[in-house]
Design an enzyme around this catalytic site. Structure first.
Site, PDB file in Angstrom:
ATOM      1  N   HIS A 202       0.813  -1.213   0.000  1.00 27.49           N
ATOM      2  CA  HIS A 202       0.000   0.000   0.000  1.00 27.49           C
ATOM      3  C   HIS A 202       0.857   1.280   0.000  1.00 27.49           C
ATOM      4  CE1 HIS A 202       0.596   0.058   4.401  1.00 27.49           C
ATOM      5  NE2 HIS A 202       0.170   1.297   4.366  1.00 27.49           N
ATOM      6  N   LYS A 206       0.432   5.500  -2.140  1.00 23.82           N
ATOM      7  CA  LYS A 206       0.483   6.849  -1.569  1.00 23.82           C
ATOM      8  C   LYS A 206       0.938   7.829  -2.643  1.00 23.82           C
ATOM      9  CE  LYS A 206       1.673   5.145   3.043  1.00 23.82           C
ATOM     10  NZ  LYS A 206       0.503   5.379   3.868  1.00 23.82           N
ATOM     11  N   GLU A 240       6.159   5.715  13.582  1.00 24.94           N
ATOM     12  CA  GLU A 240       4.733   5.603  13.920  1.00 24.94           C
ATOM     13  C   GLU A 240       4.553   5.873  15.406  1.00 24.94           C
ATOM     14  OE1 GLU A 240       2.512   2.383  11.635  1.00 24.94           O
ATOM     15  OE2 GLU A 240       4.371   1.388  12.203  1.00 24.94           O
ATOM     16  N   ASP A 259       8.021  -6.691   9.035  1.00 22.34           N
ATOM     17  CA  ASP A 259       6.768  -5.982   8.789  1.00 22.34           C
ATOM     18  C   ASP A 259       6.963  -4.782   7.847  1.00 22.34           C
ATOM     19  OD1 ASP A 259       3.977  -5.503   9.368  1.00 22.34           O
ATOM     20  OD2 ASP A 259       4.571  -3.854  10.673  1.00 22.34           O
ATOM     21  N   HIS A 264       7.747  -2.011   2.418  1.00 19.93           N
ATOM     22  CA  HIS A 264       7.548  -0.561   2.313  1.00 19.93           C
ATOM     23  C   HIS A 264       8.866   0.192   2.161  1.00 19.93           C
ATOM     24  CE1 HIS A 264       3.619  -1.739   3.396  1.00 19.93           C
ATOM     25  NE2 HIS A 264       3.721  -1.625   4.700  1.00 19.93           N
ATOM     26  N   LYS A 364       7.754   1.709  16.148  1.00 21.63           N
ATOM     27  CA  LYS A 364       6.450   2.007  16.720  1.00 21.63           C
ATOM     28  C   LYS A 364       6.658   2.778  18.024  1.00 21.63           C
ATOM     29  CE  LYS A 364       4.003  -1.671  14.421  1.00 21.63           C
ATOM     30  NZ  LYS A 364       3.314  -0.896  13.386  1.00 21.63           N
TER      31      LYS A 364
HETATM   32  C1  BG6 Z   1       1.540  -2.101   7.532  1.00 24.31           C
HETATM   33  C2  BG6 Z   1       2.226  -2.700   8.726  1.00 24.31           C
HETATM   34  O1  BG6 Z   1       1.926  -2.762   6.366  1.00 24.31           O
HETATM   35  O2  BG6 Z   1       1.900  -0.730   7.437  1.00 24.31           O
HETATM   36  C3  BG6 Z   1       1.823  -1.949   9.983  1.00 24.31           C
HETATM   37  O3  BG6 Z   1       1.852  -4.063   8.853  1.00 24.31           O
HETATM   38  C4  BG6 Z   1       2.113  -0.482   9.830  1.00 24.31           C
HETATM   39  O4  BG6 Z   1       2.508  -2.484  11.107  1.00 24.31           O
HETATM   40  C5  BG6 Z   1       1.498   0.054   8.544  1.00 24.31           C
HETATM   41  O5  BG6 Z   1       1.555   0.191  10.939  1.00 24.31           O
HETATM   42  C6  BG6 Z   1       1.936   1.476   8.283  1.00 24.31           C
HETATM   43  O6  BG6 Z   1       1.191   1.990   7.224  1.00 24.31           O
HETATM   44  P1  BG6 Z   1       0.948   3.540   7.102  1.00 24.31           P
HETATM   45  O7  BG6 Z   1       0.206   3.701   5.817  1.00 24.31           O
HETATM   46  O8  BG6 Z   1       0.144   3.949   8.305  1.00 24.31           O
HETATM   47  O9  BG6 Z   1       2.299   4.176   7.098  1.00 24.31           O
END
Ligand code: BG6
Length: 516
Positions: A202, A206, A240, A259, A264, A364
């Site tokens: 995902h 963005k 985060e 994760d 990402h 986190k």
């Molecule tokens: C997810 C992870 O893929 O991405 C999560 O599993 C994380 O742990 C999240 O919090 C972060 O996504 P975003 O869009 O909030 O940066």
């Protein structure tokens, strides 16, 4: 210093590259239709596309899941998700009625062929009712274990065979290390062909992540200095404020490295560092992304010890509230050794980047939610302003702000007004929202749309996933062999363990933290 937005932003907007075409008839099958992802992301995004008239009348959603829902209970649940997460505000009853009429439910046992036979009958019935051959999107919004199961059944009942219209969407994590990712990719390609497989990340949905390519390749002024001659180092931070948020049972097995990094963060590295593709064709872009990931210097065991840091949050203060330690979160082992923070230094062995460190960190319970990429340029070659009070020059930094602030800023030195020569550091800012207004987005709208039209540019190819795992595998292995002894080693609401700061300090550098 702020760049002023033009009176009408649209007057400055050029024709989009890779202009998306509208999807034709589509049946969107969500395995796990009663689950969190469908509720929070998938259906709100599809509703957004519906409201924006990006879907044809011949569009249907079939939710497939174990729960004893009916069409009505599923629709009710999904409407709640649309209201909360689509970013469109109040749901207009007329719009919702038209959209909800396209949603139906099928109760399922994912391990039984009868489920897939029934699905096939429903799909074929829609062919006849619509007098069309709609695209079938099979979105696996299920626990990862089912990703090895569902494609086989789909193939067994003939639903994968129609290559032109059958597509499968797979969420991360693709495996939990290199070996399992390879196995999963093999399973997928035994049932579907690679052009039918859409591995979603995902982050690529963005806007600001996609903008990295636009920034680099649509502007002539940056590319000439985008290399080791001018760039001192690159920092990528994905911070985060949240903890594990009820996902302890998944996260305690995964940890931050699995994760966030092979997926990402690798996307952010590849878009920042890749060579210009020869076109915006899906494979041309993904070839360049894959190449740069292949060029990341392999990490030896010694490198793991000296160039990576792991951490786990203890209790602390987050947003003015006292929050608990990771080990006391639900579904987390009380003596868990899972990392909730990771930082590392990587090097890229190619002509453009040799010797330029890429520092990465994600964690986190940091003090702010902030994802950004800092490109730090080399210092001016000497301090010209001798015999003045200027002794120290601030390096220029270009910051790509991914979220929550979305934009780009350039930090440079300017003379502070007055009779004495003094320098101050100023920022030139571009804010997305100021120019283009706020766009509601879950991050999935563009990706689901691209999948429906069959454009794979923003999806992960099998080789990209595997090379991402290849980078982190030595860390996974060594960390497993040497469990941490000092967890928890950072308090919630701080920027991670002190070793993460030391990682840069040893190289005479420091992290740039954005507090808001
Ligand atoms: C997810 C992870 O893929 O991405 C999560 O599993 C994380 O742990 C999240 O919090 C972060 O996504 P975003 O869009 O909030 O940066």
């Amino acid at each position: 210093m702020k760049a002023r937005a033009p009176a009408t932003a649209s007057s400055k907007i050029d024709t989009p590259v890779n202009m998306p075409t509208a999807p034709g008839p589509v049946i969107f099958v969500i395995f796990g239709g009663g689950g969190d992802l469908a509720w929070r992301k998938l259906v709100p995004s599809l509703y957004y596309l519906h409201v924006n008239r990006s879907l044809l009348q011949q569009f249907a959603i079939i939710g497939v899941d174990r729960a004893p829902f009916s069409d009505v209970t599923l629709r009710k649940r999904l409407m709640d998700g649309v209201r909360q997460f689509s970013g469109l505000g109040a749901v207009k009853p007329k719009e919702w009625k038209a959209f909800a009429g396209r949603i139906s439910y099928q109760r399922a046992d994912f391990g039984s062929i009868a489920t897939y036979r029934m699905l096939a009958r429903r799909l074929k019935a829609l062919d006849r009712a619509w007098n069309a051959k709609p695209t079938w999107v099979f979105h696996l919004a299920t626990p990862p274990t089912l990703v090895g199961v569902i494609p086989k059944f789909l193939a067994a009942v003939g639903l994968a065979r129609e290559r032109q219209r059958a597509r499968i969407v797979v969420e991360k994590p693709i495996g939990s290390d290199l070996e399992s990712a390879r196995r999963l990719n093999t399973t997928l390609t035994e049932s579907f062909h690679e052009p039918q497989i859409f591995r979603i990340d995902h982050y690529l949905g963005k806007e600001t992540v996609q903008n990295i390519m636009a920034f680099r390749f649509a502007n002539g002024i940056f590319e000439p200095i985008w290399n080791r001659r001018y760039i001192d180092h690159v920092q990528i931070s994905v911070a985060e404020t949240v903890g594990v948020e009820g996902r302890g049972s998944y996260f305690d097995h995964a940890g931050s490295l699995r994760d966030m990094v092979p997926n990402h963060i690798m996307q952010l590295i590849s878009l920042t560092a890749m060579e210009p593709p020869i076109s915006f064709d899906a494979n041309a872009v993904r070839d360049e992304q894959a190449k740069i990931l292949h060029a990341i210097q392999p990490i030896s065991d010694e490198d793991v010890l000296s160039r990576s840091v792991r951490g786990q949050y203890g209790e602390g203060i987050e947003g003015g509230q006292r929050v608990p330690a990771y080990r006391t979160e639900s579904d987390v082992a009380p003596d868990s050794r899972t990392e909730t923070f990771v930082a590392m230094k990587l090097l890229i062995d190619n002509w453009r980047w040799a010797g330029v460190p890429f520092y990465l960190r994600t964690g986190k319970r940091m003090p702010a939610r902030n994802t950004h990429i800092v490109i730090q340029f080399r210092q001016a070659p000497f301090v010209l302003f001798r015999d003045t009070s200027v002794e120290h020059l601030m390096p220029n930094q270009l910051v790509l702000h991914i979220q929550p602030e979305e934009g780009i800023s350039l930090q440079f030195a300017a003379k502070v007004p007055g009779p004495v020569m003094r320098l101050g550091s100023v920022d030139m800012n571009f804010e997305y929202q100021q120019y283009f207004g706020k766009q509601p987005s879950t991050g999935y709208e563009r990706l689901l749309h691209d999948c429906m039209i069959g454009d794979q540019t923003l999806f992960q190819r099998a080789d990209m996933v595997e090379v991402g795992w290849n980078v982190v595998n030595p860390m996974l292995d060594l960390w497993k062999a040497l469990p941490p002894r000092n967890f928890p080693n950072y308090a919630s609401g701080t920027w991670g363990p002190k070793e993460a700061d030391e990682l840069l300090e040893r190289d005479g550098r420091s992290w740039r933290n954005f507090e808001k």
